[in-house]
Design a protein around this motif. Structure first.
Motif, short mmCIF file in Angstrom:
data_model
loop_
_atom_site.label_atom_id
_atom_site.label_comp_id
_atom_site.label_asym_id
_atom_site.label_seq_id
_atom_site.Cartn_x
_atom_site.Cartn_y
_atom_site.Cartn_z
N VAL A 143 0.82 -1.09 0.20
CA VAL A 143 0.11 -0.26 0.22
C VAL A 143 0.79 1.21 0.20
O VAL A 143 1.93 1.46 0.99
CB VAL A 143 -1.41 0.42 1.58
CG1 VAL A 143 -2.04 1.11 1.27
CG2 VAL A 143 -2.26 -0.98 1.37
N GLU A 144 0.46 1.90 -0.80
CA GLU A 144 1.65 3.22 -1.01
C GLU A 144 0.83 4.56 -0.38
O GLU A 144 1.42 5.27 0.03
CB GLU A 144 1.80 3.83 -2.44
CG GLU A 144 3.05 4.10 -2.66
CD GLU A 144 3.31 4.49 -4.31
OE1 GLU A 144 1.91 4.78 -5.48
OE2 GLU A 144 4.73 3.89 -4.71
N HIS A 145 -0.67 4.81 -1.35
CA HIS A 145 -1.19 5.80 -0.31
C HIS A 145 -2.75 4.81 -0.04
O HIS A 145 -3.55 4.06 -0.56
CB HIS A 145 -1.26 6.74 -1.25
CG HIS A 145 -0.60 7.25 -1.64
ND1 HIS A 145 0.35 8.02 -0.83
CD2 HIS A 145 -0.05 7.22 -3.04
CE1 HIS A 145 1.07 8.56 -1.72
NE2 HIS A 145 1.19 8.50 -2.81
N GLU A 146 -3.45 5.48 1.69
CA GLU A 146 -3.45 4.80 1.97
C GLU A 146 -5.19 6.07 2.27
O GLU A 146 -4.98 7.38 2.92
CB GLU A 146 -4.18 3.79 3.60
CG GLU A 146 -5.25 3.67 3.55
CD GLU A 146 -5.06 2.49 4.72
OE1 GLU A 146 -5.83 2.71 6.06
OE2 GLU A 146 -3.74 1.78 4.74
N ILE A 147 -5.97 6.43 1.61
CA ILE A 147 -7.32 7.73 1.42
C ILE A 147 -8.66 7.19 2.04
O ILE A 147 -9.05 5.94 2.08
CB ILE A 147 -7.69 7.66 0.17
CG1 ILE A 147 -6.26 8.16 -0.69
CG2 ILE A 147 -7.95 8.84 0.39
CD1 ILE A 147 -6.27 8.08 -2.42
N ASP A 148 -8.69 8.48 3.32
CA ASP A 148 -10.09 7.93 3.94
C ASP A 148 -10.79 9.11 3.16
O ASP A 148 -11.06 9.73 3.42
CB ASP A 148 -9.48 8.36 5.42
CG ASP A 148 -10.98 8.02 5.88
OD1 ASP A 148 -11.96 7.28 5.93
OD2 ASP A 148 -10.87 9.37 7.07
N SER A 149 -11.77 8.37 2.60
CA SER A 149 -13.55 8.73 2.38
C SER A 149 -14.03 9.24 2.90
O SER A 149 -13.96 7.87 3.78
CB SER A 149 -13.05 8.70 1.04
OG SER A 149 -14.04 7.22 0.73
N ASP A 150 -15.14 9.72 2.59
CA ASP A 150 -16.32 9.93 3.52
C ASP A 150 -16.91 7.88 3.02
O ASP A 150 -17.13 7.79 4.99
CB ASP A 150 -17.82 10.38 2.69
CG ASP A 150 -17.46 11.83 2.95
OD1 ASP A 150 -16.92 11.96 3.79
OD2 ASP A 150 -18.22 12.88 2.15
N LYS A 151 -16.91 7.36 2.44
CA LYS A 151 -18.03 6.08 2.62
C LYS A 151 -16.86 4.88 2.43
O LYS A 151 -17.48 4.02 2.55
CB LYS A 151 -18.99 5.76 1.39
CG LYS A 151 -19.84 6.89 2.20
CD LYS A 151 -20.82 6.86 1.31
CE LYS A 151 -22.49 7.95 1.32
NZ LYS A 151 -23.57 7.55 0.51
N ASP A 152 -15.58 5.30 1.62
CA ASP A 152 -14.49 3.97 1.63
C ASP A 152 -13.21 4.55 2.15
O ASP A 152 -13.07 5.49 2.66
CB ASP A 152 -14.51 3.66 0.13
CG ASP A 152 -15.72 3.47 -0.83
OD1 ASP A 152 -15.63 2.36 -1.76
OD2 ASP A 152 -16.71 4.35 -0.68
N THR A 153 -12.63 2.91 2.70
CA THR A 153 -11.42 3.54 2.41
C THR A 153 -10.76 3.06 1.14
O THR A 153 -10.89 1.95 0.33
CB THR A 153 -10.39 3.00 3.20
OG1 THR A 153 -11.19 3.02 5.00
CG2 THR A 153 -8.86 2.96 3.86
N ILE A 154 -9.86 3.98 0.46
CA ILE A 154 -9.05 3.68 -0.84
C ILE A 154 -8.02 3.36 -0.53
O ILE A 154 -7.00 3.95 0.07
CB ILE A 154 -8.89 4.41 -1.86
CG1 ILE A 154 -10.38 5.50 -1.75
CG2 ILE A 154 -8.56 4.51 -3.22
CD1 ILE A 154 -11.08 6.79 -2.14
#
Length: 166
Positions: A143-154
């Motif tokens: 995992v290079e980047h983990e993005i916390d969005s409103d409904k998902d973890t990307i």
């Protein structure tokens, strides 16, 4: 996934377009593909998530009604657990808000690794298997980047972590 999403195919874009576009905007900050790249969108639905990419795109979904609505990509009916493509056939794979629908997410992630060294996978936070799905991704992918969005973890990943001994 087939039964539920096929029943709402006509209204899918109305229901999910803004949400999917917001996710892909977050992804595009960290994930760029050249125009010469080959991209596979797994669980593509109507192709919303891949439409921002300017490269050659393929979309795989098991809902034929959704695939019929997809534009701007070569459409393939099928399952994430049995991708009908050659090993390393793609430069990248995206799979947004679909993995919780797969019958075997572990096998699906292994298939993503087989067909590409770069993946973007999101996990729906309200999925009953959220923690397990995140752990599968973290265990199998770098995992290079983990993005916390409103409904998902990307998860934006690159290259497979090899657990095999020489």
């Amino acid at each position: 996934m087939e039964i539920g999403y096929s029943n709402i195919a006509c209204s899918y874009n109305e229901l999910y377009r803004e949400e999917q576009l917001a996710k892909i905007e977050a992804v595009m900050r960290y994930f760029k593909l050249p125009i010469t790249a080959l991209l596979l969108d797994i669980g593509c639905g109507t192709g919303i998530a891949s439409e921002r990419f300017k490269c050659k795109k393929f979309g795989l979904d098991n809902s034929i009604p959704l695939l019929k609505l997809a534009k701007g990509l070569d459409r393939v009916g099928g399952l994430a657990e049995r991708l009908p493509f050659k090993t390393k056939a793609f430069d990248a794979v995206i799979c947004l808000t679909a993995i919780h629908n797969f019958s075997n997410p572990l096998v699906a992630v292994e298939e993503m690794l087989r067909v590409s060294n770069q993946q973007v996978v999101s996990v729906l936070k309200r999925s009953k298997d959220y923690e397990n799905l995140c752990n599968i991704i973290r265990d199998l992918l770098w995992v290079e980047h983990e993005i916390d969005s409103d409904k998902d973890t990307i998860f934006i990943t690159r290259f497979q972590i090899s657990t095999k001994q020489p």
